[in-house]
Design a protein around this motif. Structure first.
Motif, PDB file in Angstrom:
ATOM      1  N   ARG A   1      -8.255 -12.565  -2.735  1.00  0.00           N
ATOM      2  CA  ARG A   1      -9.351 -13.341  -3.326  1.00  0.00           C
ATOM      3  C   ARG A   1      -9.335 -14.802  -2.906  1.00  0.00           C
ATOM      4  NH1 ARG A   1      -8.687 -11.768  -9.529  1.00  0.00           N
ATOM      5  NH2 ARG A   1      -6.508 -11.766  -8.872  1.00  0.00           N
ATOM      6  N   SER A   2      -8.268 -15.192  -2.224  1.00  0.00           N
ATOM      7  CA  SER A   2      -8.192 -16.574  -1.749  1.00  0.00           C
ATOM      8  C   SER A   2      -7.226 -16.621  -0.579  1.00  0.00           C
ATOM      9  CB  SER A   2      -7.746 -17.499  -2.878  1.00  0.00           C
ATOM     10  OG  SER A   2      -6.465 -17.138  -3.339  1.00  0.00           O
TER      11      SER A   2
ATOM     12  N   ARG B   1     -15.244  -2.941  -0.698  1.00  0.00           N
ATOM     13  CA  ARG B   1     -14.586  -4.243  -0.904  1.00  0.00           C
ATOM     14  C   ARG B   1     -15.434  -5.143  -1.796  1.00  0.00           C
ATOM     15  NH1 ARG B   1     -15.079  -9.229   1.551  1.00  0.00           N
ATOM     16  NH2 ARG B   1     -16.629  -8.340   2.987  1.00  0.00           N
ATOM     17  N   PRO B   2     -14.900  -5.586  -2.932  1.00  0.00           N
ATOM     18  CA  PRO B   2     -15.659  -6.511  -3.774  1.00  0.00           C
ATOM     19  C   PRO B   2     -15.896  -7.826  -3.046  1.00  0.00           C
ATOM     20  CG  PRO B   2     -13.816  -5.544  -4.978  1.00  0.00           C
ATOM     21  CD  PRO B   2     -13.628  -5.207  -3.538  1.00  0.00           C
ATOM     22  N   ALA B   3     -17.023  -8.440  -3.283  1.00  0.00           N
ATOM     23  CA  ALA B   3     -17.382  -9.669  -2.589  1.00  0.00           C
ATOM     24  C   ALA B   3     -16.365 -10.786  -2.820  1.00  0.00           C
ATOM     25  CB  ALA B   3     -18.768 -10.131  -3.032  1.00  0.00           C
TER      26      ALA B   3
ATOM     27  N   GLN C   1     -14.687   2.136  -5.299  1.00  0.00           N
ATOM     28  CA  GLN C   1     -13.282   2.257  -4.955  1.00  0.00           C
ATOM     29  C   GLN C   1     -13.037   1.582  -3.613  1.00  0.00           C
ATOM     30  OE1 GLN C   1     -11.887   6.279  -4.735  1.00  0.00           O
ATOM     31  NE2 GLN C   1      -9.808   5.698  -4.196  1.00  0.00           N
ATOM     32  N   VAL C   2     -12.050   0.698  -3.586  1.00  0.00           N
ATOM     33  CA  VAL C   2     -11.729  -0.017  -2.358  1.00  0.00           C
ATOM     34  C   VAL C   2     -10.876   0.872  -1.456  1.00  0.00           C
ATOM     35  CG1 VAL C   2     -10.660  -2.055  -1.376  1.00  0.00           C
ATOM     36  CG2 VAL C   2     -11.776  -2.201  -3.610  1.00  0.00           C
ATOM     37  N   GLN C   3     -11.288   0.983  -0.204  1.00  0.00           N
ATOM     38  CA  GLN C   3     -10.516   1.759   0.765  1.00  0.00           C
ATOM     39  C   GLN C   3     -10.348   0.946   2.036  1.00  0.00           C
ATOM     40  OE1 GLN C   3     -12.456   5.663   1.140  1.00  0.00           O
ATOM     41  NE2 GLN C   3     -10.703   6.505   0.031  1.00  0.00           N
ATOM     42  N   LEU C   4      -9.123   0.892   2.512  1.00  0.00           N
ATOM     43  CA  LEU C   4      -8.793   0.233   3.770  1.00  0.00           C
ATOM     44  C   LEU C   4      -8.045   1.249   4.618  1.00  0.00           C
ATOM     45  CD1 LEU C   4      -7.295  -3.086   2.292  1.00  0.00           C
ATOM     46  CD2 LEU C   4      -9.691  -2.585   2.807  1.00  0.00           C
ATOM     47  N   VAL C   5      -8.550   1.538   5.802  1.00  0.00           N
ATOM     48  CA  VAL C   5      -7.947   2.570   6.643  1.00  0.00           C
ATOM     49  C   VAL C   5      -7.678   1.992   8.021  1.00  0.00           C
ATOM     50  CG1 VAL C   5      -8.183   4.866   7.624  1.00  0.00           C
ATOM     51  CG2 VAL C   5      -9.164   4.368   5.365  1.00  0.00           C
ATOM     52  N   GLU C   6      -6.387   1.871   8.345  1.00  0.00           N
ATOM     53  CA  GLU C   6      -5.980   1.318   9.633  1.00  0.00           C
ATOM     54  C   GLU C   6      -5.913   2.414  10.703  1.00  0.00           C
ATOM     55  OE1 GLU C   6      -3.380  -0.781   6.438  1.00  0.00           O
ATOM     56  OE2 GLU C   6      -4.083   1.251   6.909  1.00  0.00           O
TER      57      GLU C   6
ATOM     58  N   TYR D   1      -5.291  -5.471  -2.343  1.00  0.00           N
ATOM     59  CA  TYR D   1      -5.655  -4.144  -1.828  1.00  0.00           C
ATOM     60  C   TYR D   1      -5.044  -3.963  -0.450  1.00  0.00           C
ATOM     61  CZ  TYR D   1      -9.095  -3.958  -5.573  1.00  0.00           C
ATOM     62  OH  TYR D   1      -9.704  -3.946  -6.804  1.00  0.00           O
ATOM     63  N   TRP D   2      -4.510  -2.754  -0.241  1.00  0.00           N
ATOM     64  CA  TRP D   2      -3.783  -2.466   0.980  1.00  0.00           C
ATOM     65  C   TRP D   2      -4.201  -1.124   1.568  1.00  0.00           C
ATOM     66  CZ3 TRP D   2       0.222  -5.593   2.891  1.00  0.00           C
ATOM     67  CH2 TRP D   2       0.587  -6.661   2.066  1.00  0.00           C
ATOM     68  N   GLY D   3      -4.138  -1.053   2.901  1.00  0.00           N
ATOM     69  CA  GLY D   3      -4.239   0.237   3.554  1.00  0.00           C
ATOM     70  C   GLY D   3      -2.861   0.892   3.613  1.00  0.00           C
ATOM     71  N   ARG D   4      -2.808   2.050   4.241  1.00  0.00           N
ATOM     72  CA  ARG D   4      -1.539   2.787   4.329  1.00  0.00           C
ATOM     73  C   ARG D   4      -0.704   2.373   5.527  1.00  0.00           C
ATOM     74  NH1 ARG D   4      -2.628   9.027   2.337  1.00  0.00           N
ATOM     75  NH2 ARG D   4      -3.378   8.482   0.258  1.00  0.00           N
ATOM     76  N   GLY D   5      -1.296   1.662   6.443  1.00  0.00           N
ATOM     77  CA  GLY D   5      -0.556   1.156   7.573  1.00  0.00           C
ATOM     78  C   GLY D   5      -0.659   2.014   8.816  1.00  0.00           C
TER      79      GLY D   5
END
Length: 122
Positions: free
Chosen positions: A100-101, A27-29, A1-6, A111-115
């Motif tokens: 991806r690019s 994060r997938p490669a 599971q991708v997680q982004l935490v700001e 994919y996004w964090g919550r900000g």
């Protein structure tokens, strides 16, 4: 599971500095571009900066070029945004996102964090 935490947002006077962080996990490669985007009150979300994770090569929007610096820590899977000479118009919720690019369109990022809120007082 991708997680982004700001983290790292806050209230700062005009001319001040802040450093935002984004902790990444899962994060997938193939998602090798990491970006910072922001959304000001009443405005559409916009691109701020991006970085190629493997090389650290950055790219900036004209509005922040020379004031903001995007960087990453490979070992700790953390993305940063150093913001200097902040202006009231930089006030926004700042998001980290993965793509991806290379691209500057908001829809380019999957994919996004919550900000994290950044407020610059005049």
């Amino acid at each position: 599971q991708v997680q982004l935490v700001e983290s790292g947002g806050g209230l700062v006077p005009s001319g001040g500095s802040l450093r935002l962080s984004c902790a990444l996990s899962g994060r997938p490669a193939m998602y090798y571009i990491m970006g910072w985007l922001r959304q000001a009150p009443g405005k559409e979300r916009e691109f701020v900066a991006r970085i190629r994770w493997s090389t650290g090569s950055p790219y900036y929007s004209d509005s922040v070029k020379g004031r903001f610096t995007i960087s990453r820590d490979n070992a700790n899977d953390t993305l940063y945004l150093q913001m200097n000479s902040l202006k009231p118009e930089d006030t926004a919720v700042y998001y980290c996102a993965a793509a991806r690019s290379p691209g500057t369109e908001v829809a380019h990022y999957d994919y996004w964090g919550r900000g994290t809120q950044v407020t610059v007082s005049s």
